[in-house]
Design an enzyme around this catalytic site. Structure first.
Site, mmCIF file in Angstrom:
data_model
loop_
_atom_site.group_PDB
_atom_site.id
_atom_site.type_symbol
_atom_site.label_atom_id
_atom_site.label_comp_id
_atom_site.label_asym_id
_atom_site.label_seq_id
_atom_site.Cartn_x
_atom_site.Cartn_y
_atom_site.Cartn_z
ATOM 1 N N HIS A 133 80.940 -54.855 61.085
ATOM 2 C CA HIS A 133 81.676 -53.594 61.245
ATOM 3 C C HIS A 133 83.156 -53.806 61.524
ATOM 4 C CE1 HIS A 133 77.824 -51.793 60.858
ATOM 5 N NE2 HIS A 133 78.226 -50.599 61.175
ATOM 6 N N TYR A 175 74.680 -55.031 52.555
ATOM 7 C CA TYR A 175 74.573 -55.432 53.963
ATOM 8 C C TYR A 175 73.951 -54.347 54.838
ATOM 9 C CZ TYR A 175 75.989 -59.543 56.695
ATOM 10 O OH TYR A 175 76.006 -60.727 57.382
ATOM 11 N N HIS A 234 69.169 -52.293 57.808
ATOM 12 C CA HIS A 234 68.548 -51.501 58.874
ATOM 13 C C HIS A 234 67.087 -51.818 59.162
ATOM 14 C CE1 HIS A 234 72.336 -49.529 57.995
ATOM 15 N NE2 HIS A 234 72.311 -49.151 59.261
ATOM 16 N N GLY A 237 74.734 -62.066 48.271
ATOM 17 C CA GLY A 237 75.372 -61.927 49.576
ATOM 18 C C GLY A 237 76.166 -63.159 49.965
ATOM 19 N N SER A 273 80.060 -63.530 51.360
ATOM 20 C CA SER A 273 80.164 -63.924 52.744
ATOM 21 C C SER A 273 81.034 -65.173 52.911
ATOM 22 C CB SER A 273 78.745 -64.152 53.275
ATOM 23 O OG SER A 273 78.776 -64.870 54.464
HETATM 24 C C1 HEM Z 1 69.736 -48.459 65.620
HETATM 25 C C2 HEM Z 1 70.467 -49.121 64.832
HETATM 26 C C3 HEM Z 1 71.370 -48.556 63.788
HETATM 27 C C4 HEM Z 1 71.732 -47.273 63.517
HETATM 28 C C5 HEM Z 1 71.292 -46.008 64.212
HETATM 29 C C6 HEM Z 1 72.628 -47.331 62.380
HETATM 30 C C7 HEM Z 1 73.214 -46.225 61.798
HETATM 31 C C8 HEM Z 1 74.123 -46.274 60.782
HETATM 32 C C9 HEM Z 1 74.784 -45.130 60.213
HETATM 33 C C10 HEM Z 1 74.534 -43.687 60.592
HETATM 34 C C11 HEM Z 1 75.633 -45.588 59.281
HETATM 35 C C12 HEM Z 1 76.568 -44.760 58.429
HETATM 36 C C13 HEM Z 1 75.996 -44.548 57.070
HETATM 37 C C14 HEM Z 1 76.747 -45.254 55.982
HETATM 38 O O1 HEM Z 1 77.838 -45.774 56.213
HETATM 39 O O2 HEM Z 1 76.252 -45.304 54.859
HETATM 40 C C15 HEM Z 1 75.515 -47.021 59.250
HETATM 41 C C16 HEM Z 1 76.247 -47.844 58.443
HETATM 42 C C17 HEM Z 1 76.072 -49.200 58.355
HETATM 43 N N1 HEM Z 1 75.174 -49.967 59.056
HETATM 44 FE FE1 HEM Z 1 73.960 -49.292 60.492
HETATM 45 N N2 HEM Z 1 72.804 -48.630 62.001
HETATM 46 C C18 HEM Z 1 72.048 -49.402 62.828
HETATM 47 C C19 HEM Z 1 71.914 -50.770 62.788
HETATM 48 C C20 HEM Z 1 72.499 -51.591 61.853
HETATM 49 C C21 HEM Z 1 72.284 -53.008 61.783
HETATM 50 C C22 HEM Z 1 71.401 -53.853 62.703
HETATM 51 C C23 HEM Z 1 73.022 -53.458 60.753
HETATM 52 C C24 HEM Z 1 73.052 -54.908 60.351
HETATM 53 C C25 HEM Z 1 73.781 -55.450 59.427
HETATM 54 C C26 HEM Z 1 73.727 -52.314 60.170
HETATM 55 C C27 HEM Z 1 74.601 -52.347 59.098
HETATM 56 C C28 HEM Z 1 75.314 -51.265 58.642
HETATM 57 C C29 HEM Z 1 76.352 -51.350 57.637
HETATM 58 C C30 HEM Z 1 76.834 -52.597 56.925
HETATM 59 C C31 HEM Z 1 76.841 -50.062 57.472
HETATM 60 C C32 HEM Z 1 77.994 -49.611 56.583
HETATM 61 C C33 HEM Z 1 79.217 -49.422 57.413
HETATM 62 C C34 HEM Z 1 80.335 -48.762 56.667
HETATM 63 O O3 HEM Z 1 80.304 -48.764 55.450
HETATM 64 O O4 HEM Z 1 81.241 -48.260 57.322
HETATM 65 N N3 HEM Z 1 73.369 -51.208 60.869
HETATM 66 N N4 HEM Z 1 74.580 -47.410 60.166
#
Ligand code: HEM
Ligand code: NAG
Ligand code: NAG
Ligand code: NAG
Ligand code: NAG
Length: 593
Positions: A202, A380, A383, A521, A525
């Site tokens: 992030h 990436y 989830h 990936g 990376s």
């Molecule tokens: C409880 C855990 C988590 C929640 C509730 C969560 C929730 C979210 C939400 C709501 C988004 C925005 C949707 C989107 O950008 O398409 C997001 C983006 C993302 N999440 Fe998660 N996430 C979680 C855990 C993780 C984990 C463990 C990873 C591991 C790599 C991850 C990787 C990402 C990535 C790469 C994005 C895109 C970010 C961006 O484009 O700005 N997330 N997540």
């Protein structure tokens, strides 16, 4: 009357036909067939014709399909990715030999060059420009794209194959992404890894959702530690103490934590009405969502301030600015070191001991720059790593009580959280049907976004990364029901979308995910990690890091040191669950470092 109406209908039909397809009714943009192979570039001429630019692809012919002489030899000798993977993950005796000789360097260099050569540098396309342009090179607000978007004028959403309408996103995620029963990762990946993945990525995956079209807030396009220091200078200065190079903090039970928004009024994402005294102020504004992220934020904050003290002791004349800036470079170095030697090591399952040594690339052609790709961001979205609930110090905390719960961090403290997250298995990422309800929506968002920005089919990416395109859904997955279901929804394997492709593909034996996730990936990376300026011959020397002391902090960084030099007692800390009795032994607050 009857004849009159028939005539009328005919005129209408003719009119409709000519207005719906301007020009020749049957002309399809030839680039919609993705005719150019081996990374050849499709250029359209007049209405019907195209040319493939095969320059420096090693191939020639109308569609860049005929190998040149040396390409033919190379292809004959080159082992397939699955053979290479097999060797790298088997034959312990061989790697025991390699790890301790010059062969380790040779192979590491091969891994680095082989992977990063697949990433164009300088970058090429973006969501608006499917051809090279100054704008797409220059405007850092876009994610770059490895393959251009599906041309807008194609007859079908994925080009020329598949159904006229892509599958319903809800149906896709409900049937193939939603978890039935938690499936732990077979490589032993734990929650410490999962939160590192999220925390680390992030800093450069910061999609701007306010505007469509593949834009990012992450102008650093790589490992810039903006998740710690903030994206812009205003936020950075708010987070800084302006003394001895340090960051602001609060003390709780005599321990250092990030300050709250009442003291450091930066924008943080929290539910409405969340009191300012409970909002932690962190470089990345979304990190309040999970205790795993605020835990890492705390660890890096402490590490930054610890390194500042070390530098200040050696350089009493340095001002706040120089101490801050030098420490930031050290922190960036530590991040890259830990990510390559522990995080990627764990993820890859390789028996080759990976090495972070920028000098391995000093004698080869390599560009020290990086641009984050939209495809990298898409793939990436890991989830499925998230478990059903969180087990901390004997308590089971359900998902609903974990999100935006700021009391967890300070209630348990860093030691107990690290210990808990290091012992709890994460979910297997690949293979489908392993996403918790709470994060199923995210998969939907990813797929919707990929449609809006017209990401090319999964099989086109297979080819781009020198993998054989799948010939059928049964080739793609061993899960018969999933194969049938996907076939029914997509119509043709060549129309399968990118994100479902990398997530649902059959996993490798005992592996976290399928072949494509690794082969696609890893290049993004490693290019991103080694393309960092600190890895260049100009920067990679002691003075950059304030002298030998700082340089050594970078060169010897480990996850364990990162945690245990900043905590009162040393918990079990790793990117994998305990593998033996020694590791499994409970740690106690009394355990000395
Ligand atoms: C409880 C855990 C988590 C929640 C509730 C969560 C929730 C979210 C939400 C709501 C988004 C925005 C949707 C989107 O950008 O398409 C997001 C983006 C993302 N999440 Fe998660 N996430 C979680 C855990 C993780 C984990 C463990 C990873 C591991 C790599 C991850 C990787 C990402 C990535 C790469 C994005 C895109 C970010 C961006 O484009 O700005 N997330 N997540
Ligand atoms: C080139 O590709 C197009 C589209 O896939 C195909 O129709 C054509 O037959 C190919 N031409 C040659 C010479 O391979
Ligand atoms: C070589 O490195 C790998 C990965 O770290 C490890 O599994 C293997 O045991 C190592 N062998 C030796 C002799 O260090
Ligand atoms: C980048 O492109 C977007 C969209 O065209 C535009 O709004 C923005 O101002 C551009 N940024 C720069 C730095 O030119
Ligand atoms: C936060 O976590 C604690 C400890 O598990 C729990 O008792 C509390 O109810 C949670 N708070 C919220 C708002 O969910």
């Amino acid at each position: 009357m009857k004849e009159c109406s028939i005539f009328f209908i005919w005129v209408l039909v003719l009119l409709l036909q000519s207005s719906s397809c301007s020009g020749d009714a049957n002309v399809v943009n030839p680039c919609c067939f993705y005719p150019c192979q081996n990374s050849g570039v499709c250029v359209r001429y007049d209405t019907h014709s195209y040319k493939c630019d095969c320059t420096r692809t090693g191939f020639y012919g109308v569609n860049c399909t005929i190998p040149e002489f040396w390409t033919r030899i190379y292809l004959m000798l080159k082992p397939s990715p699955s053979v290479v993977h097999y060797i790298l993950t088997h034959f312990q005796w061989l790697w025991d030999l390699v790890n301790n000789t010059f062969l380790r360097n040779t192979l590491m260099r091969l891994v680095l060059t082989g992977r990063s050569d697949l990433i164009p540098s300088p970058p090429t396309y973006n969501t608006k420009y499917g051809y090279l342009s100054w704008e797409s090179y220059y405007n850092l607000s876009y994610y770059t794209r490895l393959l251009p978007p599906v041309p807008k004028d194609c007859p079908l959403p994925m080009g020329t194959t598949g159904k006229p309408v892509l599958p319903d996103v809800k149906e896709l995620t409900e049937r193939f992404f939603k978890r039935q029963k938690f499936r732990p990762d077979p490589q032993g990946i734990n929650l410490m890894f999962a939160f590192m993945a999220q925390h680390f990525t992030h800093q450069f995956f910061k999609t701007n959702h306010k505007v469509q079209g593949g834009f990012t807030h992450g102008l650093g396009h790589g490992v810039d530690a903006s998740n710690i220091y903030g994206e812009d200078l205003v936020r950075q200065h708010q987070l800084r103490l302006h003394k001895d190079g340090k960051l602001k903090y609060q003390l709780k039970n005599g321990e250092m934590y990030p300050p709250t928004v009442s003291d450091v009024p930066v924008d943080m994402v929290y539910p409405e009405g969340f009191p300012a005294e409970q909002r932690l102020a962190i470089g990345q504004k979304v990190f309040g969502i999970l205790p795993g992220l605020t835990m890492y934020a705390t660890i890096w904050l402490r590490e930054h301030n610890r390194v500042c003290d070390i530098l200040k002791a050696e350089h009493p004349t340095w001002d706040d600015e120089q101490l801050f800036q030098t420490t930031r470079l050290i922190i960036i170095g530590e991040i890259i070191k830990i990510i390559i030697e522990e995080y990627v090591q764990q993820l890859s399952g390789y028996l080759l001991k990976l090495k972070f040594d920028p000098s391995l690339l000093f004698d080869v052609r390599f560009q020290y720059s990086n641009r984050i790709a939209l495809e990298f961001c898409q793939l990436y979205h890991w989830h499925p790593l998230m478990p059903d609930s969180f087990l901390i110090d004997g308590d089971e905390i359900p998902f609903s009580q974990f999100l935006y719960n700021t009391s967890i961090l300070m209630h348990y403290g860093v030691e107990k959280l690290v210990d808990a997250f290091s012992r709890q298995p994460a979910g297997q990422i690949g293979g489908g049907r392993n996403s918790h309800e709470m994060v199923l929506k995210v998969a939907e968002l990813v797929i919707r976004e990929s449609r809006a920005v017209r990401v090319q089919p999964f099989n086109e990416y297979r080819k781009r990364f020198n993998l054989k395109p799948y010939t059928s859904f049964h080739d793609f997955t061993d899960d018969k029901e999933m194969a049938r279901g996907l076939e029914e929804l997509y119509g043709h394997i060549d129309a399968l979308e990118f994100y479902p492709g990398v997530l649902l593909e059959k996993t490798r034996a005992g592996g976290t995910f399928g072949e494509s996730m690794v082969e696609m990936g890893a290049p993004f990376s490693l290019k991103g990690l080694l393309g960092n300026p600190i890895c260049s011959p100009v920067y990679w020397k002691p003075s950059t890091f304030g002298g030998e002391t700082g340089f050594n902090i970078v060169k010897t960084a480990t996850l364990k040191k990162l945690v245990c030099l900043n905590t009162k007692w040393c918990p079990y800390v790793a990117f994998h669950i305990p593998r033996n009795e020694e590791e499994a032994k409970p740690r106690k607050p009394s355990t000395e470092l």
